[in-house]
Design an enzyme around this catalytic site. Structure first.
Site, mmCIF file in Angstrom:
data_model
loop_
_atom_site.group_PDB
_atom_site.id
_atom_site.type_symbol
_atom_site.label_atom_id
_atom_site.label_comp_id
_atom_site.label_asym_id
_atom_site.label_seq_id
_atom_site.Cartn_x
_atom_site.Cartn_y
_atom_site.Cartn_z
ATOM 1 N N GLY A 114 14.541 -5.636 5.828
ATOM 2 C CA GLY A 114 13.737 -5.252 5.197
ATOM 3 C C GLY A 114 14.215 -3.906 4.857
ATOM 4 C CG HIS A 115 14.806 -0.722 8.105
ATOM 5 N ND1 HIS A 115 14.502 -1.645 9.037
ATOM 6 C CD2 HIS A 115 13.804 0.233 7.676
ATOM 7 C CE1 HIS A 115 13.543 -1.080 9.678
ATOM 8 N NE2 HIS A 115 13.024 -0.022 8.933
#
Length: 509
Positions: A39-40
């Protein structure tokens, strides 16, 4: 080479030096607390694609943790995080200690509007969003980015930060990026590693429950109570999951909804074992948007007009909008390089695009300029005016207003990436340099202009591609979820039919 900075002084020095040497380049910031996952990395990848300098902060912020929360055991893996950032092309990591970030013994706090902290996660995490707003304000002040990237999983945080930036008139674009999920549907989170294998399986019910709510909405229900009841029923299939809330709110204001008229944020918080997880989906009821991007000479304007006709959609003629602004500025007598005066004019203008058979009309400030914007003078100056930041900002805002109800098709070089990043169908219309040069040559020859060669046109088009792809403002990029349509050896009618088929197949219209 990636730089690791741990002090405020070093970060300020680096950013100031970079800005001095590269005044036209854009800076992107990705604030994180480390423990980086896919996600990051999706945020970092987007920042890398859209900016010349990418800064990632890694700081576990104590101000956003309550007394009984997991501040001490929150995942910290700086070395692994650094390796991932370097592989992703990050330029600068800012990883300060707590004492460096909060040097004053009594920290000044940033308090978001009370209305945005009265529901969702605020009830069980008192003080959390004050801590988030404070640390994000400090990071934005230190880096002064052009864009900052946040994940949609933290939807309440995103809404609060967007409101904060807007209210304080900061010239920073807050970009919300889609949730990245595991194959099971579980949203990536640094806290997922707390879950046992059986808990990970139980946690997948959150996304399934949101999906049930979305299905009910798509079936025609706009009742918040009914949608939430469907979600609750699905969550009850996993009795070990302790639900904290199921809410349906307006995405930007977080005001609870009883009826979803156009858009709603369906959000869940629950505990799985000892781990608190959140997830959400955007419910959107609007007619679809088709966003068509691509290089100059690929035939976007002609194709887009014909698609609008074939599907009964509004052709959002962004080119006409920029021409209308150019005409207005020329009429005012303001010099085209007086960006301050132009910003004054464009911030107060209003454009209407009125369908009218084969001759749609363009109206600016109540005046029909459909013919005037095609003058040689407007044509000669529109590029210089369209490249100005204030003009872009104002017209993107108006274009997005046109898109609130959907049912439009628009073309340009940043329609699917900047103007309508949530468009239901994105097309990247392209052709080889040789093909575009050949088409242009035929057009020029039909006008009696035979002195220009194919080789000259190929050089010109390649140069334009290079310029468009490296502009500081709204560069030409293919959206990650766009369908590429290569038009070499295709007629206009074939291209139009291809897009119409994609629209009907993918959107079931």
């Amino acid at each position: 080479m990636m730089r690791l900075l741990t002090s405020v002084a070093a970060l300020r020095c680096y950013v100031r030096s970079y800005r001095t040497q590269n005044p036209l380049n854009f800076v992107g910031l990705v604030p994180t607390m480390g423990g980086l996952h896919l996600g990051h990395l999706s945020l970092i990848q987007r920042a890398r694609a859209e900016n010349s300098l990418v800064v990632v902060s890694i700081f576990v912020n104590p101000l956003q943790f309550g007394p009984n929360e997991d501040f001490q055991k929150y995942p910290r893996a700086l070395e692994t995080d650094l390796q991932q950032c370097e592989q992703a092309g990050v330029d600068v990591i800012f990883a300060p200690g707590v004492d460096e970030m909060y040097q004053s013994p009594v920290q000044t706090m940033v308090i978001p509007t009370a209305a945005m902290m009265s529901g969702l996660c605020a009830g069980s995490r008192p003080g959390h969003f004050q801590g988030v707003a404070t640390v994000v304000t400090k990071l934005l002040n230190l880096v002064q980015p052009d864009r900052a990237y946040f994940g949609q999983k933290d939807a309440q945080q995103v809404a609060i930060i967007q409101s904060l930036v807007q209210d304080l008139n900061w010239p920073i674009e807050i970009i919300s990026c889609p949730i990245v999920r595991e194959i099971s549907g579980l949203a990536y989170s640094s806290r997922n590693q707390y879950l046992t294998p059986s808990e990970q399986q139980q946690a997948t019910v959150l996304y399934r429950a949101l999906g049930r709510g979305q299905e009910r909405f798509q079936e025609g229900s706009n009742s918040a109570t009914e949608i939430k009841n469907v979600v609750q029923t699905e969550l009850e299939t996993e009795p070990q999951v302790q639900v904290e809330y199921i809410e349906l709110v307006a995405p930007k204001t977080l005001i609870p909804l009883t009826i979803v008229e156009t858009t709603g944020l369906l959000a869940i918080a629950a505990r799985v074992g000892n781990t608190r997880l959140i997830d959400n989906l955007i419910l959107r009821r609007r007619q679809p948007i088709i966003a068509i991007d691509g290089p100059a000479g690929a035939g976007k304007s002609t194709v887009t007009r014909k698609i609008a006709e074939a599907l009964g959609l509004l052709y959002l003629d962004t080119g006409a909008m920029y021409r209308a602004v150019t005409w207005l500025i020329l009429q005012s007598g303001v010099a085209i390089d007086d960006e301050v005066a132009i910003a004054e004019i464009v911030s107060q203008c209003q454009i209407e695009l009125i369908p009218d058979g084969e001759k749609p009309r363009t109206v600016i400030n109540g005046q029909d300029v459909s013919e005037a914007i095609r003058s040689l003078e407007v044509t000669a100056n529109v590029s210089a005016i369209a490249a100005q930041w204030a003009v872009r900002q104002a017209l993107v805002k108006q274009q997005q207003a046109f898109g609130e109800q959907g049912s439009i098709v628009a073309e340009g070089r940043d329609i699917g990436t900047t103007v309508f990043p949530d468009a239901e169908l994105k097309i990247f219309l392209t052709a080889s340099v040789q093909e575009r040069a050949k088409r242009r040559l035929l057009e020029l020859h039909s006008q009696g202009k035979t002195e220009i060669t194919q080789e000259q046109l190929e050089q010109d088009i390649a140069g334009r591609d290079q310029l468009d792809s490296n502009r500081a403002i709204s560069p030409l990029r293919k959206a990650t979820d766009a369908v590429e349509v290569q038009t070499d050896n295709l007629t206009i009618d074939h291209v139009v039919q291809r897009v119409v088929d994609l629209y009907r197949q993918n959107l079931r219209f």
